[in-house]
Write an enzyme that holds these catalytic residues in place. Sequence first.
Site, PDB file in Angstrom:
ATOM      1  N   ASP A 168       0.848  -1.191   0.000  1.00  0.00           N
ATOM      2  CA  ASP A 168       0.000   0.000   0.000  1.00  0.00           C
ATOM      3  C   ASP A 168       0.886   1.244   0.000  1.00  0.00           C
ATOM      4  O   ASP A 168       1.589   1.517   0.980  1.00  0.00           O
ATOM      5  CB  ASP A 168      -0.884  -0.051   1.250  1.00  0.00           C
ATOM      6  CG  ASP A 168      -1.824   1.131   1.378  1.00  0.00           C
ATOM      7  OD1 ASP A 168      -1.711   2.084   0.592  1.00  0.00           O
ATOM      8  OD2 ASP A 168      -2.686   1.088   2.276  1.00  0.00           O
ATOM      9  N   ILE A 169       0.849   1.994  -1.072  1.00  0.00           N
ATOM     10  CA  ILE A 169       1.721   3.165  -1.215  1.00  0.00           C
ATOM     11  C   ILE A 169       1.488   4.201  -0.125  1.00  0.00           C
ATOM     12  O   ILE A 169       2.397   4.951   0.227  1.00  0.00           O
ATOM     13  CB  ILE A 169       1.548   3.783  -2.622  1.00  0.00           C
ATOM     14  CG1 ILE A 169       2.708   4.731  -2.950  1.00  0.00           C
ATOM     15  CG2 ILE A 169       0.184   4.480  -2.755  1.00  0.00           C
ATOM     16  CD1 ILE A 169       2.732   5.192  -4.391  1.00  0.00           C
TER      17      ILE A 169
ATOM     18  N   SER B  55      -1.996   5.062 -14.543  1.00  0.00           N
ATOM     19  CA  SER B  55      -2.913   4.819 -15.676  1.00  0.00           C
ATOM     20  C   SER B  55      -3.335   3.363 -15.849  1.00  0.00           C
ATOM     21  O   SER B  55      -4.045   3.040 -16.795  1.00  0.00           O
ATOM     22  CB  SER B  55      -2.323   5.325 -17.005  1.00  0.00           C
ATOM     23  OG  SER B  55      -2.455   6.719 -17.112  1.00  0.00           O
TER      24      SER B  55
ATOM     25  N   GLY C 273      -5.281   1.469 -13.917  1.00  0.00           N
ATOM     26  CA  GLY C 273      -6.568   1.095 -13.352  1.00  0.00           C
ATOM     27  C   GLY C 273      -7.679   1.399 -14.337  1.00  0.00           C
ATOM     28  O   GLY C 273      -7.682   0.893 -15.458  1.00  0.00           O
ATOM     29  N   VAL C 274      -8.601   2.264 -13.928  1.00  0.00           N
ATOM     30  CA  VAL C 274      -9.744   2.571 -14.786  1.00  0.00           C
ATOM     31  C   VAL C 274      -9.343   3.303 -16.065  1.00  0.00           C
ATOM     32  O   VAL C 274     -10.104   3.326 -17.028  1.00  0.00           O
ATOM     33  CB  VAL C 274     -10.817   3.394 -14.024  1.00  0.00           C
ATOM     34  CG1 VAL C 274     -11.395   2.590 -12.879  1.00  0.00           C
ATOM     35  CG2 VAL C 274     -10.247   4.713 -13.525  1.00  0.00           C
TER      36      VAL C 274
ATOM     37  N   GLY D 227      -9.587   4.186  -6.705  1.00  0.00           N
ATOM     38  CA  GLY D 227      -8.282   3.545  -6.715  1.00  0.00           C
ATOM     39  C   GLY D 227      -7.284   4.194  -5.776  1.00  0.00           C
ATOM     40  O   GLY D 227      -7.614   4.608  -4.669  1.00  0.00           O
ATOM     41  N   VAL D 228      -6.046   4.303  -6.243  1.00  0.00           N
ATOM     42  CA  VAL D 228      -4.986   4.838  -5.396  1.00  0.00           C
ATOM     43  C   VAL D 228      -5.233   6.314  -5.082  1.00  0.00           C
ATOM     44  O   VAL D 228      -4.874   6.790  -3.999  1.00  0.00           O
ATOM     45  CB  VAL D 228      -3.602   4.620  -6.053  1.00  0.00           C
ATOM     46  CG1 VAL D 228      -3.386   5.543  -7.228  1.00  0.00           C
ATOM     47  CG2 VAL D 228      -2.489   4.763  -5.037  1.00  0.00           C
ATOM     48  N   ASP D 229      -5.875   7.048  -5.984  1.00  0.00           N
ATOM     49  CA  ASP D 229      -6.195   8.458  -5.751  1.00  0.00           C
ATOM     50  C   ASP D 229      -7.079   8.598  -4.518  1.00  0.00           C
ATOM     51  O   ASP D 229      -6.794   9.387  -3.605  1.00  0.00           O
ATOM     52  CB  ASP D 229      -6.887   9.011  -6.999  1.00  0.00           C
ATOM     53  CG  ASP D 229      -7.081  10.520  -6.973  1.00  0.00           C
ATOM     54  OD1 ASP D 229      -6.504  11.186  -6.098  1.00  0.00           O
ATOM     55  OD2 ASP D 229      -7.809  11.033  -7.845  1.00  0.00           O
TER      56      ASP D 229
ATOM     57  N   ASN E 212      -6.787  12.586 -11.234  1.00  0.00           N
ATOM     58  CA  ASN E 212      -7.507  13.058 -12.417  1.00  0.00           C
ATOM     59  C   ASN E 212      -7.290  14.561 -12.534  1.00  0.00           C
ATOM     60  O   ASN E 212      -6.679  15.187 -11.659  1.00  0.00           O
ATOM     61  CB  ASN E 212      -9.002  12.693 -12.344  1.00  0.00           C
ATOM     62  CG  ASN E 212      -9.670  13.240 -11.096  1.00  0.00           C
ATOM     63  OD1 ASN E 212      -9.549  14.423 -10.777  1.00  0.00           O
ATOM     64  ND2 ASN E 212     -10.371  12.393 -10.360  1.00  0.00           N
TER      65      ASN E 212
END
Length: 198
Positions: free
Chosen positions: A9-10, A122, A124-125, A31-33, A23
Site C-alpha cells: 500500500d503506497i 494509468s 486502473g480505470v 483507486g490509489v487516488d 484526475n
Amino acid sequence: MKIEVWQGDITTLAVDAIVNAANESLLGGGGVDGAIHRAAGPQLLAECAALPEIRPGMRCPTGEVRATAGYNLPAKHVLHTVGPVWQDGLRDEPALLANCYWKSLQLAEKLGLTSIAFPAISCGVFGYPLHQAAHIAATETLTWQRSHREPQRIILVAYNAATFKVYQQALAALGQPVEVAGPLPPMAAGMELPAAAP
C-alpha cells in the site's frame, strides 16, 4: 543505485514523496487516488482545491504534475500527476505517460527530495496495458537515475503480485535485476490494497 520494487500500500510508505495517479480536477477519485486522499485527510483535498484551475475542472493537465503536502501520510509530499486514458496507443499515450514519470522526478529534484514512490500510473480505470506501462515506468526511472543524483531512491510500488512480476520483467529486459525495496513499513494485518491507479 537501482530502481526498487515493493508490493503493498503506497500510502504506508515513509518516503519524501509518493506520486498520486490523479484526475485533472485533483479532487480525489477511485483507486490509489481515493486511498491517498483518505489516508492524508481533508487538508489534502483543501490544498488541491486551492490550486489554480487552468480551465473549469482542470488543475493539472495530462502528463503534468502538481505538488502538495502529505498531511496525515507518512510521506512528506504528494506529487499529483494525471496519466493518459488508454485508447489505442496512437494518441500520444506513451509520451504522456513518460511525462508523468519524468516530470514527477524533475519536480522531486527541484524540491530537494531524496526518495519517491510511484504507483502503476494509468493502469486502473484509465485502462493502460500493464506490460506497456511498466516498460515506460522502468525506462523513464532508469534513464533518470543514470543522469541525475536526486532523488537517490526511486520505488515502483506494485499493488499486487502480478504487477510486481511485470515490474521485475520490465527492469530485467532493460538489464537491471529487480531489487526489492526495504526497509519499508509493512502493511497492517488485514488491510486491503487500493485498487489500481487510474
